[in-house]
Structures are given as structure tokens and as C-alpha cells.
Design an enzyme around this catalytic site. Sequence first.
Site, mmCIF file in Angstrom:
data_model
loop_
_atom_site.group_PDB
_atom_site.id
_atom_site.type_symbol
_atom_site.label_atom_id
_atom_site.label_comp_id
_atom_site.label_asym_id
_atom_site.label_seq_id
_atom_site.Cartn_x
_atom_site.Cartn_y
_atom_site.Cartn_z
ATOM 1 N N CYS A 1 56.754 2.380 6.332
ATOM 2 C CA CYS A 1 57.341 3.853 6.640
ATOM 3 C C CYS A 1 58.346 2.825 7.870
ATOM 4 C CB CYS A 1 56.708 4.617 7.602
ATOM 5 S SG CYS A 1 55.125 5.103 7.101
ATOM 6 N N SER B 1 45.989 9.835 -0.441
ATOM 7 C CA SER B 1 46.984 10.549 0.952
ATOM 8 C C SER B 1 47.782 11.031 0.624
ATOM 9 C CB SER B 1 46.810 9.346 2.059
ATOM 10 O OG SER B 1 47.904 10.102 3.205
ATOM 11 N N ILE C 1 48.673 1.273 -4.935
ATOM 12 C CA ILE C 1 50.508 0.360 -4.518
ATOM 13 C C ILE C 1 50.375 1.747 -3.697
ATOM 14 C CG2 ILE C 1 50.958 -1.076 -5.594
ATOM 15 C CD1 ILE C 1 52.609 1.008 -7.348
HETATM 16 C C1 LIG Z 1 53.859 14.030 -2.603
HETATM 17 C C2 LIG Z 1 53.407 12.764 -1.995
HETATM 18 C C3 LIG Z 1 53.283 12.549 -0.728
HETATM 19 C C4 LIG Z 1 52.590 11.874 -0.701
HETATM 20 N N1 LIG Z 1 52.497 11.292 0.881
HETATM 21 C C5 LIG Z 1 51.530 9.734 1.617
HETATM 22 C C6 LIG Z 1 51.131 9.699 2.879
HETATM 23 O O1 LIG Z 1 51.614 10.595 3.816
HETATM 24 N N2 LIG Z 1 51.140 9.031 3.117
HETATM 25 C C7 LIG Z 1 50.746 7.465 2.637
HETATM 26 O O2 LIG Z 1 49.723 6.397 2.713
HETATM 27 N N3 LIG Z 1 50.785 8.045 1.192
HETATM 28 C C8 LIG Z 1 51.145 8.894 0.329
HETATM 29 N N4 LIG Z 1 51.490 9.277 -0.678
HETATM 30 C C9 LIG Z 1 51.183 8.009 -2.042
HETATM 31 C C10 LIG Z 1 50.140 8.012 -2.421
HETATM 32 O O3 LIG Z 1 49.259 7.796 -1.437
HETATM 33 C C11 LIG Z 1 49.864 6.989 -3.646
HETATM 34 O O4 LIG Z 1 50.260 6.362 -3.031
HETATM 35 C C12 LIG Z 1 51.199 6.992 -4.749
HETATM 36 O O5 LIG Z 1 51.622 8.352 -4.821
HETATM 37 C C13 LIG Z 1 50.787 6.845 -5.904
HETATM 38 O O6 LIG Z 1 49.397 7.098 -6.948
HETATM 39 P P1 LIG Z 1 50.060 7.907 -7.680
HETATM 40 O O7 LIG Z 1 50.115 7.542 -8.961
HETATM 41 O O8 LIG Z 1 48.471 8.459 -8.250
HETATM 42 O O9 LIG Z 1 50.199 8.941 -7.181
HETATM 43 C C14 LIG Z 1 52.191 10.098 -0.976
HETATM 44 C C15 LIG Z 1 53.267 10.624 -3.073
HETATM 45 C C16 LIG Z 1 53.175 11.953 -2.602
HETATM 46 C C17 LIG Z 1 53.263 12.050 -4.820
#
Ligand SMILES: Cc1cc2nc3c(=O)[nH]c(=O)nc-3n(C[C@H](O)[C@H](O)[C@H](O)COP(=O)(O)O)c2cc1C
Lengths: 270, 318
Positions: free
Chosen positions: B135, B26, B196
Site C-alpha cells: 500500500c 485476504s 505474492i
Molecule cells: C478483489 C481482491 C481483493 C484483495 N484484497 C486484498 C487485501 O485486502 N489485502 C491483501 O493483502 N491482499 C488482497 N488481495 C490479494 C490476494 O490476497 C492475493 O494475494 C492475490 O489475489 C493473488 O492470489 P490469487 O491469484 O489466488 O487471487 C486481493 C485480491 C483480490 C482479487
Amino acid sequence: MLLRNAEILFNDRVSSELYHMGLLCPEIAARIQPGQFLMVRVQEGFDPLLRRPFAVHRIHHNDPPTSFEMLYRVVGRGTRLLADMQAAASLNLLGPLGRGFQVPDHDGFVLMVAGGIGIAPLPHLAETLVSSGFRGPFVLWFGGKTATELVCVKHFKDLGFAVQLVTEDGSEGRQGLVTGHLEQWLSQQGELPKVMYSCGPYPMQRLVAEMAARLGIPSQLSMEALMGCGVGACLSCSLRCRPLEDGPDPHYLNVCQDGPVFAGEEIVWE
Amino acid sequence: MTNDKPVNLAVELGPLRLENPVMVASGTFGYGQEYAELVPPERLGAMVVKGISLEPRSGNPPPRIWETCGGMLNAIGLQNVGLRAFLEEKLPWLKPLLVPVIVNLFGNTVEEYGKLAAALDGQEGVAGLEINISCPNVKAGGMTFGSDPEMVFQVVSAVRSRTNLPVITKLTPNVTDITVTARAAQDAGTDILSLINTVAGMAVDVQTRQPRLANVVGGLSGPAIRPIALRMVWQVVQVSRVPVIGLGGIVSVEDALEFLLVGAKAIQVGTANFVNPRVTLEIIDGLEDYLRQQGLVDINEIIGTLEIPEQSQGADCR
Ligand SMILES: Cc1cc2nc3c(=O)[nH]c(=O)nc-3n(C[C@H](O)[C@H](O)[C@H](O)COP(=O)(O)O)c2cc1C
Ligand SMILES: Cc1cc2nc3c(=O)[nH]c(=O)nc-3n(C[C@H](O)[C@H](O)[C@H](O)COP(=O)(O)OP(=O)(O)OC[C@H]3O[C@@H](n4cnc5c(N)ncnc54)[C@H](O)[C@@H]3O)c2cc1C
Ligand code: FES
């Protein structure tokens, strides 16, 4: 939007911190509109992690176009890695991206304003206007800290532009800031520009937009923001803009997707 | 040992069946449309869309991101179009896609989570809900729901009681013991856990002495957090009765395999999409290649097959 490896044709130092890179990638070259940009992967690994945004500086007008150029300033890790790259190496590009400059409906007086590396996207626009049969008059106001920042002036002159130079240290042209001289110069001209195109640091863009609004000239400003994705997916690159009717306030648009070019009156300056 | 038989990548996560275990996370893939020219959504195991709330949200002022060593901090502030615009403008494009679309949701109060779940229940084109509990709880002085097991229980119960869709609870790493919040979500009836979310972090510009993010603090994502994520997924798998989706810093097929080996039934890719938009497709192909190399025919044969040499078990203090 394409994801492609381009071949580096050349990567030349233009002045102390400025580099000129030629890239061969026919599919991307054929699609680029003036003012659009690319997200460049500066190396294959994951540190530095994110792609870097760069404007397309010029398209090489062979038919169909197969190659193009970027003009970039070395400011940090990513651009230093770019500067170290050699011809014949390949560079991974995502693009072309964003909404670029709009070409005016009618021929007439066109003013371009550039601050420092803000010159980067303007030659492609200038070439597009000239090759579409526009006759101008064309004027470029170009400001920098010092004379060595004022690159590709000859190119604009060859395209038929009158070029006004300004440097902060007075090493070339008028001394001071572009925005300190431009309005007075405009008031001495017989007619006002049909459109102003501008690219440069945020404070300059603000002054240009405010001046354009005072004089009733439509302005198109190419804006910058820190970017994650470059395609509208991450909502990192927000720019505060006029709220929509019963939309949320503050209203943020994405520089990468709604821009990078915005009409001056769209932006809420902060 | 290599085989050339067709391999099976399909996995079952309780009520949710995926053609392959590779999902997008997400907030890193918009609503799918943004990347559709490069990644046909149908090839993904599932797509989790940007988190939505009942009302549209402006999000935080810029700067909203800052790159750090092998990672990035973000404080987007949950900017989103809101439930109504999601249903009217985004869902119609998503509906015909042959990929499970998971809607990530969040609220300011327990009641808002429940209302969102009710509004999304039975919507054609929605295959499941992912609850973002990272949140602030407006009624509890802004403390995040996800760090308090009692709040986690309430939020998940509120969603669970208002929907028949598969419910995924997305855990935050910003807790002392993630198995406690995992258990709370499970007790409240979540079908699946995902973890996470981002790790709380901060960066400062030493020239201006100002924080790099307008919001001062933000969430760290990308390869920098992968070992933390992997350790937490492994811990949760030990205590969980429900399937676990692993994410955090995955950028390659090796990374994805690490999570599957410690017991995640599926993985999500987030930040890596920005760096290499086609990374999910490369991971899917890479999983097939890995199975063939190992002489296996089914991805389920490797999930949770971590081998811990006997002498390395048991030490708790390090
Ligand atoms: C720019 C950005 C926006 C995100 N928005 C959401 C969100 O709206 N809802 C959510 O549950 N996680 C959100 N996340 C978290 C990611 O879904 C994910 O859990 C987190 O980035 C770790 O994974 P990654 O290291 O592969 O990015 C966001 C992450 C990023 C970088
Ligand atoms: C649409 C657009 C077009 C651009 N076109 C050009 C161009 O043609 N020529 C040119 O020299 N520069 C251009 N820039 C600025 C260029 O992207 C940055 O100078 C570059 O990203 C700096 O990277 P770095 O690793 O060297 O610097 P660092 O300071 O080490 O970068 C750290 C992080 O901040 C980001 N960043 C730093 N400065 C900027 C900036 N001014 N704008 C956006 N992100 C930044 C980097 O991308 C990176 O994520 C453009 C920016 C945008 C948004
Ligand atoms: S950089 Fe991701 S939305 Fe603009």
C-alpha cells in the site's frame, strides 16, 4: 445460497441477440425470490475466468417449482459461450443471490419500467404479484432500440398488464426513449402508481428514480455492476449510495449483496 | 505404492500450526461469513480476512474490476470497515470458529501499522497477523512500502515490537528482486512470509479510450500470474530462514502441489474462490489423494522436494 449443476432444458434464440434458457434445478427453483440473480459459470475452464450474473426471468409454476428460465443478450465472450450450449448439458449455478424486489403492502396501481434486456427480471415479479392475489391495475412501460428487442409482451398481457411500447427507431409503439414519454403519460392518469419497479441501463434508471422522487412514488430499481464473487466477499460491485450518519463518504454498497434492487432514494447518481 | 492409511496434512509454520496447508487469501473470502453456507470455515487450514485499517475506508469509485485473459484486475482501494467495526461486528462471529483466523492489516504510515498490531494483540479469536505492505506510504509521496527494503524493515519492526501473535509479512511481486524485501522482513523479525500479492497491471477500453478501472491501474490476480508467483516463491525459499506461504493463481490441487514442491509450507487460494467457491475443499481432498497415490502418509514428506536435473542448473541468462 447453493452451488449446483442445473440441467439445460432448452436454449432457444428469441430474436437476433436474445436467448431464452430453461434450467432444471429444483433446490434453486424453490428458493428464488423475484429480482434475485445467479452467478453462472459459462464454462469449466478458467478463461473466461469469472462467473456471469443473470437475473431469473421466470419460475415454472409447477408445485413445488423445479425449473426456471433466464433471458439473456449475447454481448461478449461469456454470453456467446452460453448461446452455444445445448439442451441436456449442465450449467454450474451459484444462487439465488442478493436482495430482490419487495412486494407492495397493499393492492393497487403497479408500474413496471424496462429498458432493453432490463425486461429480464420483471416477469417473475409480475407472476408473483398476480399469483399472490394482487389485482393491479398493472402497467408495463417497455423501451428498446428496435421492435425485435421487445420480447415477452404477450406474457405480460396474459397476466393482465397494460403494455406501453417505445422504440428508438420507431419500429414499434411510440418513438424515442421510455423516459421521454412516461412522465407526460403519468400526468394524464387519474391516480399515481403505488410503486414503480424498474430495470434497465444506468441513465434510464437515473431518470426513472428522479421522476419517481418528484412525484413522490416509491421506486425499486434493479442495478448492474461488474461482479467478482456475487456474494459480498470481494467488494468489486460497488454502487455509490447515501452515506450513513458519521459513516465514510463516499459510501459504497455492494450490488450483489445489498442489491441488486435498491430504493431510488438510496442511490447517489453520478 | 498406494496406501490406505490415514494421511497427515498438518503443517507447522514457526509458531503457527495448521490442520492442513490450505488457506484462503485476504480480500477474496470476506470475513468468512459470506461463504459459510458453502465452505465450513473449520475445514480450512486458516482463514485470512479482508485487510483492515485503523479507520474505515470508502475504497475507489467503480469500475473496480476488469476481467483479463485468465485473470482479473482489481482496484478495490482497500475498502474496509475499520478496526473498531471489525472488533465489534466481525470478530464475535469469527471467535468461536475452530479455525485459525489471520487478520490482514495495512496502514498509511509506519505508526499506523504499529497501532493496529497493538490493538489486535491479545484479542481472543485472532491467531495471527498478516502485514499487507503493498500500500502507498502517505508520508513518502505514495510510494508503496513493499517496494523499498528499508520501509519493509520499518513496517515489520513496528508490528513485531507491538505483538506476540505470529507475524506474516505479505510480499509484493512489484519489485526487481523479491529476495531483497524478503530478507528485510526476515531481519525485522517476521515469523512467516507470504507471497505474492497482485501484479501491477492495466487495461484500456479502445472504444472510449478510457482505462477499464476508475483507478487507472490495478492488481492482476488469477491463473495468469501463477508462473510468476511460483518462480518468486521458489526464489524466496532459497534464501529464507522462515517458513513461506505460496499464493498467486492457484485454482487446483496440481497448482497447490507446485507451490508445496518448490518449498512453500502452506498455500492460499484467492481469486479461484469466486470461480469455484468450494475449490479449497477440493484441494484439501486432492492433497490426500495425491499422498495416497504416492504411497506417502505425511504432507511434510513432499514440501520442498523439487528435483532439478543437474544439467539444467546454473543458467542465469535466458
Ligand atoms: C478483489 C481482491 C481483493 C484483495 N484484497 C486484498 C487485501 O485486502 N489485502 C491483501 O493483502 N491482499 C488482497 N488481495 C490479494 C490476494 O490476497 C492475493 O494475494 C492475490 O489475489 C493473488 O492470489 P490469487 O491469484 O489466488 O487471487 C486481493 C485480491 C483480490 C482479487
Ligand atoms: C444482477 C445482474 C443481473 C443481470 N441479469 C441479466 C439478464 O437477466 N440478462 C442479461 O442478458 N444480462 C444480465 N446482466 C448482464 C450480464 O451479466 C452481462 O451481459 C454479462 O456478464 C456479459 O458477459 P460477456 O462475457 O458476454 O460480456 P463481456 O463484455 O465479454 O464481459 C466482460 C466482463 O464484464 C462483465 N460484464 C459485461 N457487461 C456487464 C453488465 N452489463 N453487467 C454486469 N457485468 C457485465 C462480465 O461479467 C465479465 O466479467 C445482469 C447483470 C447483473 C449485475
Ligand atoms: S461481486 Fe464481490 S462483493 Fe459483490
